[in-house]
Scaffold this active site. Structure first.
Site, PDB file in Angstrom:
ATOM      1  N   ALA A  33      41.007  36.129  45.230  1.00 47.50           N
ATOM      2  CA  ALA A  33      42.058  35.366  46.413  1.00 47.50           C
ATOM      3  C   ALA A  33      42.819  34.610  45.476  1.00 47.50           C
ATOM      4  CB  ALA A  33      41.427  34.687  46.940  1.00 47.50           C
TER       5      ALA A  33
ATOM      6  N   CYS B 100      48.046  45.261  39.976  1.00 42.88           N
ATOM      7  CA  CYS B 100      49.497  45.320  39.107  1.00 42.88           C
ATOM      8  C   CYS B 100      49.469  45.953  37.746  1.00 42.88           C
ATOM      9  CB  CYS B 100      49.666  43.869  39.457  1.00 42.88           C
ATOM     10  SG  CYS B 100      48.771  42.369  38.493  1.00 42.88           S
TER      11      CYS B 100
HETATM   12  C1  LIG Z   1      44.911  39.844  40.996  1.00 36.90           C
HETATM   13  S1  LIG Z   1      44.485  37.775  40.854  1.00 36.90           S
HETATM   14  C2  LIG Z   1      44.689  37.528  42.164  1.00 36.90           C
HETATM   15  C3  LIG Z   1      46.063  36.880  43.389  1.00 36.90           C
HETATM   16  C4  LIG Z   1      45.996  36.709  44.787  1.00 36.90           C
HETATM   17  N1  LIG Z   1      45.352  37.518  45.465  1.00 36.90           N
HETATM   18  C5  LIG Z   1      47.256  35.713  45.164  1.00 36.90           C
HETATM   19  O1  LIG Z   1      47.610  36.911  45.397  1.00 36.90           O
HETATM   20  O2  LIG Z   1      47.346  34.857  44.275  1.00 36.90           O
HETATM   21  C6  LIG Z   1      42.609  38.935  40.359  1.00 36.90           C
HETATM   22  C7  LIG Z   1      41.689  37.283  40.810  1.00 36.90           C
HETATM   23  O3  LIG Z   1      40.538  37.418  40.934  1.00 36.90           O
HETATM   24  C8  LIG Z   1      39.803  36.937  39.858  1.00 36.90           C
HETATM   25  N2  LIG Z   1      38.116  37.011  39.788  1.00 36.90           N
HETATM   26  C9  LIG Z   1      38.372  37.564  38.391  1.00 36.90           C
HETATM   27  N3  LIG Z   1      36.886  38.260  38.381  1.00 36.90           N
HETATM   28  C10 LIG Z   1      36.162  37.910  39.903  1.00 36.90           C
HETATM   29  C11 LIG Z   1      34.864  37.967  40.154  1.00 36.90           C
HETATM   30  N4  LIG Z   1      34.269  39.103  39.592  1.00 36.90           N
HETATM   31  N5  LIG Z   1      35.065  37.456  41.073  1.00 36.90           N
HETATM   32  C12 LIG Z   1      35.750  36.960  42.512  1.00 36.90           C
HETATM   33  N6  LIG Z   1      36.357  36.947  41.897  1.00 36.90           N
HETATM   34  C13 LIG Z   1      36.766  37.605  40.188  1.00 36.90           C
HETATM   35  C14 LIG Z   1      39.961  36.557  38.792  1.00 36.90           C
HETATM   36  O4  LIG Z   1      40.140  34.857  38.450  1.00 36.90           O
HETATM   37  C15 LIG Z   1      41.629  36.281  39.344  1.00 36.90           C
HETATM   38  O5  LIG Z   1      42.479  34.840  40.430  1.00 36.90           O
END
Ligand SMILES: C[S@@+](CC[C@H](N)C(=O)[O-])C[C@H]1O[C@@H](n2cnc3c(N)ncnc32)[C@H](O)[C@@H]1O
Length: 401
Positions: free
Chosen positions: A224, A343
């Site tokens: 998130a 994205c």
């Molecule tokens: C594309 S970004 C999310 C953007 C967000 N949904 C928004 O709209 O503002 C992906 C996120 O996934 C998180 N992430 C990476 N690996 C993860 C995991 N195993 N479990 C949960 N979150 C994870 C990252 O820290 C990053 O913040």
């Protein structure tokens, strides 16, 4: 957008080129090009992130607002067009170059060949950014760059991308769409302001809408941070849990929740690994997996990203995306929705992930996805960055049995 200048590799906003200024005492005053060269050296030499180092330099630069905007355009543009600029520069400047000289030459080539800044405005002002001993070299090289022919050796050099990004994008999207996507991501990013004041790319707003969160539903955003989509889900009246693996980023979720006026009970911010979520099976009406991805659809937003992402990243991330999606499915209640978004534009992280999910979850049904400006993409939808001037994104939806 102004007409393409001679030899211009892509589109860029017209240059405003304030002259370098000198105080009455002869000492240099704050100058946009000097700040730009400083930032470019740090990005190139120290591996600094463009979007972090530049605001700091601008902060202490003493530059006026207009010059700050110009410095920003120079730094982001020169960083995006680094490969195109090097192609011009390296024909005339041989051997190892001092980092400041290299940065100034790239900056000069960017102004001359991408922005189309007239030579009389760009060359001497750029020469002034380097130490006196290097000025002759920079002046001589930039004067040659002005008239150098531009028979580009490849589209990757012309559009200034690593070969692997161009090759994979062309392989997955076809040449016409891929080249248009890459060209459009050489421009500056745009965002729009939501009713609650949150500034967010329009494609992300459409993804949040596509989740279809209803008042009173329990909705999980499994990845998130910084909370852009999660806050939109909460504004729709859902009872949202916004989790992310990184504690530092979860604090951004909480800060953004406060900024848009949501109460903690409307949106809980939780640190959790999406592969080992601390939630009961079937606990949510809807689960969004806005997965970590290579970001190859949002390169406009991060000028230096194309030079940082390694060629193995899409396949490495695809493995994580599949696992996150599988885990997320277990949290959706019967008849509930699972939404997957990224994205990026590559098949490995979009249609391949969706096909793998469908293969392991044959009793889940494919759900509707948005239509125009999105286009059908496997069982989901794809938004190319050139279609609506947004980030490029892919979106899939399923309904639990
Ligand atoms: C594309 S970004 C999310 C953007 C967000 N949904 C928004 O709209 O503002 C992906 C996120 O996934 C998180 N992430 C990476 N690996 C993860 C995991 N195993 N479990 C949960 N979150 C994870 C990252 O820290 C990053 O913040």
């Amino acid at each position: 957008m102004s007409a393409p200048a001679k030899g211009r590799p892509g589109k860029a906003a017209p240059a405003k080129a304030p002259k370098a200024r000198t105080s009455s005492a002869g000492s240099p005053r704050p100058d946009a090009r000097r700040v730009a060269v400083d930032a470019l050296v740090r990005i190139d030499q120290d591996g600094a992130y463009a979007n972090l180092v530049l605001p700091k330099l601008l902060e202490r630069s003493g530059l006026a607002e207009r010059d700050r905007a110009f410095a920003t355009q120079l730094v982001y543009g020169t960083t995006r067009y680094r490969r195109s600029c090097d192609w011009f520069v390296e024909r005339f400047a041989l051997g190892d170059l001092d980092p400041v000289v290299r940065a100034a030459l790239r900056l000069g080539a960017y102004q001359l060949r991408v922005l189309g800044t007239p030579a009389h405005a760009a060359v001497s002002a750029t020469v002034d950014t380097v130490p006196r001993r290097a000025r002759g070299l920079v002046n001589a090289v930039l004067r040659k760059v002005v008239d150098a022919e531009d028979a580009w050796p490849s589209d990757a050099v012309r559009l200034s991308y690593p070969d692997w990004i161009l090759d994979r994008t062309v392989a997955d999207l076809g040449s016409t769409d891929a080249l248009a996507a890459l060209e459009s991501m050489n421009g500056a990013a745009s965002s729009s302001e939501r009713a609650d004041g949150y500034v967010q790319d329009q494609a992300s707003q459409w993804v949040a809408q596509a989740v279809g969160a209803q008042p009173g539903e329990r909705v999980l955003d499994l990845c998130a941070a910084p909370g852009g989509k999660a806050t939109a889900l909460a504004q729709a009246g859902a009872d949202v849990v916004a989790s992310d693996i990184r504690a530092s980023r979860v604090s951004l979720i909480a800060a953004n929740r406060e900024r848009v006026g949501l109460a903690p009970r409307q949106m809980q911010a939780v640190v959790a690994d999406g592969l080992h979520p601390p939630f009961a099976p079937g606990a949510f009406h809807r689960v969004l997996v806005d997965a970590p991805c290579s970001g190859l659809g949002s390169l406009r937003r991060r000028a230096d990203a194309r030079w940082r992402i390694d060629a193995a990243a899409p396949d490495r991330l695809a493995a994580l995306q599949r696992e996150l999606l599988d885990t997320a499915a277990s949290l959706v209640r019967p008849g509930g929705s699972l939404i997957y978004s990224v994205c990026t534009l590559l098949a490995a992280e979009t249609t391949d992930v969706a096909e793998a999910f469908a293969g392991t979850h044959p009793d889940w049904t494919v759900d509707d996805v948005p239509g125009d400006p999105w286009r059908p993409w496997g069982t989901g939808a794809l938004l190319l960055p050139q279609t609506a001037g947004t980030d490029g994104m892919a979106l899939f939806r399923w309904r639990a049995p």
